[in-house]
Motif scaffolding. Structure first.
Motif, PDB file in Angstrom:
ATOM      1  N   PHE A  49       4.452  41.405  26.441  1.00 30.04           N
ATOM      2  CA  PHE A  49       3.663  40.822  25.360  1.00 30.04           C
ATOM      3  C   PHE A  49       2.201  40.868  25.779  1.00 30.04           C
ATOM      4  CE2 PHE A  49       5.935  37.659  27.916  1.00 30.04           C
ATOM      5  CZ  PHE A  49       4.891  37.168  28.681  1.00 30.04           C
ATOM      6  N   PRO A  50       1.260  40.799  24.822  1.00 27.59           N
ATOM      7  CA  PRO A  50      -0.152  40.785  25.212  1.00 27.59           C
ATOM      8  C   PRO A  50      -0.438  39.626  26.165  1.00 27.59           C
ATOM      9  CG  PRO A  50       0.059  41.126  22.856  1.00 27.59           C
ATOM     10  CD  PRO A  50       1.432  40.772  23.354  1.00 27.59           C
ATOM     11  N   THR A  51      -1.164  39.931  27.238  1.00 26.82           N
ATOM     12  CA  THR A  51      -1.353  38.975  28.328  1.00 26.82           C
ATOM     13  C   THR A  51      -2.827  38.871  28.699  1.00 26.82           C
ATOM     14  OG1 THR A  51       0.813  39.605  29.192  1.00 26.82           O
ATOM     15  CG2 THR A  51      -0.638  38.446  30.701  1.00 26.82           C
ATOM     16  N   ALA A  52      -3.256  37.650  29.027  1.00 27.74           N
ATOM     17  CA  ALA A  52      -4.639  37.447  29.461  1.00 27.74           C
ATOM     18  C   ALA A  52      -4.828  38.020  30.862  1.00 27.74           C
ATOM     19  CB  ALA A  52      -4.972  35.965  29.456  1.00 27.74           C
ATOM     20  N   LEU A  72      -7.900  24.196  20.585  1.00 31.32           N
ATOM     21  CA  LEU A  72      -6.666  23.463  20.273  1.00 31.32           C
ATOM     22  C   LEU A  72      -6.003  22.874  21.511  1.00 31.32           C
ATOM     23  CD1 LEU A  72      -4.997  25.876  17.674  1.00 31.32           C
ATOM     24  CD2 LEU A  72      -6.522  23.935  17.245  1.00 31.32           C
ATOM     25  N   GLY A  73      -6.303  23.404  22.705  1.00 31.48           N
ATOM     26  CA  GLY A  73      -5.682  22.914  23.928  1.00 31.48           C
ATOM     27  C   GLY A  73      -5.589  24.009  24.973  1.00 31.48           C
ATOM     28  N   ASP A  74      -4.731  23.795  25.970  1.00 32.73           N
ATOM     29  CA  ASP A  74      -4.578  24.720  27.095  1.00 32.73           C
ATOM     30  C   ASP A  74      -3.296  25.530  26.981  1.00 32.73           C
ATOM     31  OD1 ASP A  74      -6.874  23.650  28.037  1.00 32.73           O
ATOM     32  OD2 ASP A  74      -5.988  22.615  29.760  1.00 32.73           O
ATOM     33  N   ASN A  75      -3.320  26.710  27.610  1.00 36.67           N
ATOM     34  CA  ASN A  75      -2.160  27.610  27.674  1.00 36.67           C
ATOM     35  C   ASN A  75      -2.028  28.114  29.110  1.00 36.67           C
ATOM     36  OD1 ASN A  75      -0.152  29.558  27.267  1.00 36.67           O
ATOM     37  ND2 ASN A  75      -1.588  31.060  26.406  1.00 36.67           N
ATOM     38  N   PRO A  76      -1.383  27.316  30.000  1.00 37.06           N
ATOM     39  CA  PRO A  76      -1.276  27.721  31.414  1.00 37.06           C
ATOM     40  C   PRO A  76      -0.368  28.936  31.589  1.00 37.06           C
ATOM     41  CG  PRO A  76      -0.711  25.389  31.075  1.00 37.06           C
ATOM     42  CD  PRO A  76      -0.727  26.036  29.729  1.00 37.06           C
ATOM     43  N   ALA A  77      -0.536  29.639  32.715  1.00 37.12           N
ATOM     44  CA  ALA A  77       0.331  30.768  33.046  1.00 37.12           C
ATOM     45  C   ALA A  77       1.774  30.285  33.158  1.00 37.12           C
ATOM     46  CB  ALA A  77      -0.106  31.416  34.350  1.00 37.12           C
ATOM     47  N   GLY A  78       2.692  31.039  32.562  1.00 31.92           N
ATOM     48  CA  GLY A  78       4.107  30.682  32.591  1.00 31.92           C
ATOM     49  C   GLY A  78       4.528  29.810  31.436  1.00 31.92           C
ATOM     50  N   HIS A  79       3.581  29.362  30.616  1.00 25.68           N
ATOM     51  CA  HIS A  79       3.893  28.497  29.471  1.00 25.68           C
ATOM     52  C   HIS A  79       4.360  29.344  28.294  1.00 25.68           C
ATOM     53  CE1 HIS A  79       3.614  25.207  26.646  1.00 25.68           C
ATOM     54  NE2 HIS A  79       2.727  25.869  25.901  1.00 25.68           N
ATOM     55  N   ASP A  80       5.424  28.924  27.646  1.00 23.82           N
ATOM     56  CA  ASP A  80       5.942  29.639  26.474  1.00 23.82           C
ATOM     57  C   ASP A  80       5.142  29.189  25.249  1.00 23.82           C
ATOM     58  OD1 ASP A  80       7.414  31.123  24.728  1.00 23.82           O
ATOM     59  OD2 ASP A  80       9.191  29.835  24.765  1.00 23.82           O
ATOM     60  N   GLU A  81       4.000  29.799  25.074  1.00 17.68           N
ATOM     61  CA  GLU A  81       3.062  29.388  24.022  1.00 17.68           C
ATOM     62  C   GLU A  81       3.595  29.749  22.631  1.00 17.68           C
ATOM     63  OE1 GLU A  81       0.615  27.618  22.131  1.00 17.68           O
ATOM     64  OE2 GLU A  81      -0.026  27.643  24.240  1.00 17.68           O
ATOM     65  N   ARG A  82       3.692  28.750  21.751  1.00 12.69           N
ATOM     66  CA  ARG A  82       4.217  28.975  20.404  1.00 12.69           C
ATOM     67  C   ARG A  82       3.194  28.706  19.303  1.00 12.69           C
ATOM     68  NH1 ARG A  82       9.838  29.661  20.304  1.00 12.69           N
ATOM     69  NH2 ARG A  82      10.444  30.344  22.401  1.00 12.69           N
ATOM     70  N   ARG A  83       2.048  28.133  19.659  1.00 17.54           N
ATOM     71  CA  ARG A  83       1.048  27.840  18.648  1.00 17.54           C
ATOM     72  C   ARG A  83       0.443  29.137  18.096  1.00 17.54           C
ATOM     73  NH1 ARG A  83      -2.327  23.645  22.294  1.00 17.54           N
ATOM     74  NH2 ARG A  83      -1.610  25.190  23.829  1.00 17.54           N
ATOM     75  N   VAL A  84       0.053  29.078  16.832  1.00 14.21           N
ATOM     76  CA  VAL A  84      -0.563  30.228  16.162  1.00 14.21           C
ATOM     77  C   VAL A  84      -2.026  29.895  15.885  1.00 14.21           C
ATOM     78  CG1 VAL A  84      -0.519  31.749  14.149  1.00 14.21           C
ATOM     79  CG2 VAL A  84       1.629  30.864  15.093  1.00 14.21           C
ATOM     80  N   ILE A  85      -2.892  30.781  16.332  1.00 12.03           N
ATOM     81  CA  ILE A  85      -4.327  30.566  16.141  1.00 12.03           C
ATOM     82  C   ILE A  85      -4.731  30.973  14.721  1.00 12.03           C
ATOM     83  CG2 ILE A  85      -6.609  31.469  16.778  1.00 12.03           C
ATOM     84  CD1 ILE A  85      -5.782  31.374  19.635  1.00 12.03           C
ATOM     85  N   ILE A  91      -7.554  28.771  21.944  1.00  7.63           N
ATOM     86  CA  ILE A  91      -6.750  28.069  22.947  1.00  7.63           C
ATOM     87  C   ILE A  91      -7.216  28.530  24.315  1.00  7.63           C
ATOM     88  CG2 ILE A  91      -4.441  27.759  23.936  1.00  7.63           C
ATOM     89  CD1 ILE A  91      -3.261  28.090  21.172  1.00  7.63           C
ATOM     90  N   LYS A  92      -7.486  27.571  25.210  1.00  8.64           N
ATOM     91  CA  LYS A  92      -7.875  27.928  26.572  1.00  8.64           C
ATOM     92  C   LYS A  92      -6.676  28.579  27.266  1.00  8.64           C
ATOM     93  CE  LYS A  92     -10.363  26.176  30.617  1.00  8.64           C
ATOM     94  NZ  LYS A  92     -10.932  24.972  31.279  1.00  8.64           N
ATOM     95  N   THR A  93      -6.864  29.807  27.710  1.00 11.73           N
ATOM     96  CA  THR A  93      -5.760  30.632  28.207  1.00 11.73           C
ATOM     97  C   THR A  93      -6.118  31.170  29.589  1.00 11.73           C
ATOM     98  OG1 THR A  93      -5.144  31.232  25.946  1.00 11.73           O
ATOM     99  CG2 THR A  93      -4.351  32.682  27.705  1.00 11.73           C
ATOM    100  N   PHE A  94      -5.126  31.123  30.485  1.00  6.57           N
ATOM    101  CA  PHE A  94      -5.392  31.453  31.882  1.00  6.57           C
ATOM    102  C   PHE A  94      -4.789  32.812  32.260  1.00  6.57           C
ATOM    103  CE2 PHE A  94      -5.748  26.940  31.359  1.00  6.57           C
ATOM    104  CZ  PHE A  94      -6.847  26.607  32.140  1.00  6.57           C
ATOM    105  N   THR A  95      -5.294  33.387  33.349  1.00  8.42           N
ATOM    106  CA  THR A  95      -4.857  34.710  33.811  1.00  8.42           C
ATOM    107  C   THR A  95      -3.335  34.781  33.917  1.00  8.42           C
ATOM    108  OG1 THR A  95      -6.899  34.925  35.092  1.00  8.42           O
ATOM    109  CG2 THR A  95      -5.090  36.421  35.643  1.00  8.42           C
ATOM    110  N   GLY A  96      -2.763  35.797  33.293  1.00  4.81           N
ATOM    111  CA  GLY A  96      -1.319  35.994  33.327  1.00  4.81           C
ATOM    112  C   GLY A  96      -0.571  35.314  32.210  1.00  4.81           C
TER     113      GLY A  96
END
Length: 403
Positions: A49-52, A72-85, A91-96
């Protein structure tokens, strides 16, 4: 004595049948240096999937024009992000991390200022910035590592990424090595006889063959005694795929190996090749086993081991070739010393992607000078028809690094 040409001997060697269908499975952590028995094929895309690829904020590219975007919040690596922008959101998104649905661009942290739940765009980025697309690393069905590849650190890493717990590798050919000659002293042996010399051939060749992927059976030394050599050969052939001896193949009164090999019931493929060093080499076959009797001088046995034993080991392992050969330009004149195909130790220099060779600090003398192989030397090939080669001439060179 009539000698076949080097080219003929290599062609005949290439046609010899070997068993290259044997394999075993080993843990990935134990596979370093082994040879792959099968292709390693990707079962999925990487990434899936597209990845930071950096830390930042996942956004819609067109929203940068607004200058300010809601977080909207944070999206840590390994998190199953389901929110739609949606429009005007990030959304603050981290490497990986997986890129949130609706986002097509990641703006790096250093390009924005965060304040009270919003980011202010300080410096815009291109569309798709810092986003790894699906399949950037590889696509499902891609052959990532080919059969016959020697496994190194990169191969280990790629297979670990594929969750390859066990690896199918070619079974190591068993190669027995023995040095013959009453003048030979094995390591640790002492003698008051100054005419005896320390054995190095069996240790040099064992290291060479192990580097090429073989399992070596060190058979030590044997004196110039027909019965003892015969018994050693017979016992060794029960447990090895290739038996390699040094010494005893020339025309001297005590050179017994050349006479013993036919008595073992082996078929002599050829005896005598027009090469220097090593023209008295003998290659024989008994059932599905091979016997290679090499000359006794250290440099001769090493060169012939490279030219004739390594190709057999390579074929048994399923590798494409035993060593790398390149065209290189002479940096100095070279004069051949014989009418045969010659293999001369040389230094290799790479400049702007082109190979050059020279003979600085290489000694000229007999075929016993093994120190000429030190310092990552290579082997220059001068053909039968060559005599004097001027500086600037291109020659073929066998590279010995990473065998």
């Amino acid at each position: 004595m009539k000698f076949i040409s080097y080219e003929t001997s290599q062609n005949m060697l290439e046609l010899l049948p070997v068993n290259s269908s044997r394999f075993e499975r080993v843990p990935l952590s134990k596979s370093l240096g082994r040879v792959l028995f099968e292709d390693i094929v990707a079962e999925y895309n990487d990434p899936q999937f597209p990845t930071a690829s950096m830390d930042g904020y996942a956004i819609r590219y067109e929203d940068m024009a607004n200058g300010v975007i809601k977080v909207l919040g944070d999206n840590p690596a390994g998190h199953d992000e389901r929110r739609v922008i949606g429009e005007g959101e990030s959304i603050k998104t981290f490497t990986g991390s997986m890129m949130p649905e609706g986002a097509d661009t990641l703006i790096q942290i250093e390009n924005v200022t965060y304040e009270d739940g919003y980011i202010k765009i300080d410096e815009e980025v291109p569309l798709g910035s810092s986003v790894r697309p699906i399949g950037e690393g590889y696509r499902s069905g891609d052959i990532l590592i080919h059969k016959g590849t020697k496994i190194g650190f990169a191969e280990i890493g790629v297979m670990a990424g594929l969750n390859q717990v066990m690896v199918k590798v070619s079974l190591k050919p068993r190669v027995g090595v023995i040095a013959t000659g009453s003048e030979i002293l094995d390591l640790g042996e002492n003698s008051d006889n100054p005419a005896q010399i320390r054995s190095s051939n069996n240790y040099t060749l064992s290291a060479l063959f192990e580097s090429a992927g073989a399992e070596v059976v060190q058979l030590g030394t044997a004196p110039d005694d027909r019965d003892e050599i015969m018994n050693t050969f017979e016992m060794a052939l029960e447990s090895v795929d290739i038996l390699v001896s040094t010494g005893g193949v020339s025309v001297g009164d005590y050179d017994f190996v050349k006479d013993i090999v036919p008595r073992l019931g082996a078929e002599v493929i050829y005896k005598g090749v027009g090469i220097k060093p090593g023209r008295h080499i003998l290659v024989a076959k008994k059932e599905n086993k091979y016997i290679l009797a090499l000359p006794g001088f250290a440099y001769s046995s090493t060169v012939t081991g490279i030219l004739y034993v390594l190709p057999l080991i390579s074929k048994m392992l399923g590798k494409d070739k035993p060593y790398k050969m390149v065209a290189a330009k002479l940096q100095e004149d070279f004069t051949k010393r014989s009418r045969f195909t010659e293999f001369t130790a040389c230094n290799v220099v790479v400049e702007d992607g082109e190979y050059f060779i020279n003979f600085k600090d290489k000694k000229v003398g007999s075929s016993a000078i093994l120190v000429n192989m030190l310092n990552n030397s290579a082997l220059m090939i001068a053909g039968e028809e060559d005599k004097f080669l001027e500086a600037g001439t291109y020659v073929n060179v066998i590279l010995l690094e990473n065998i």
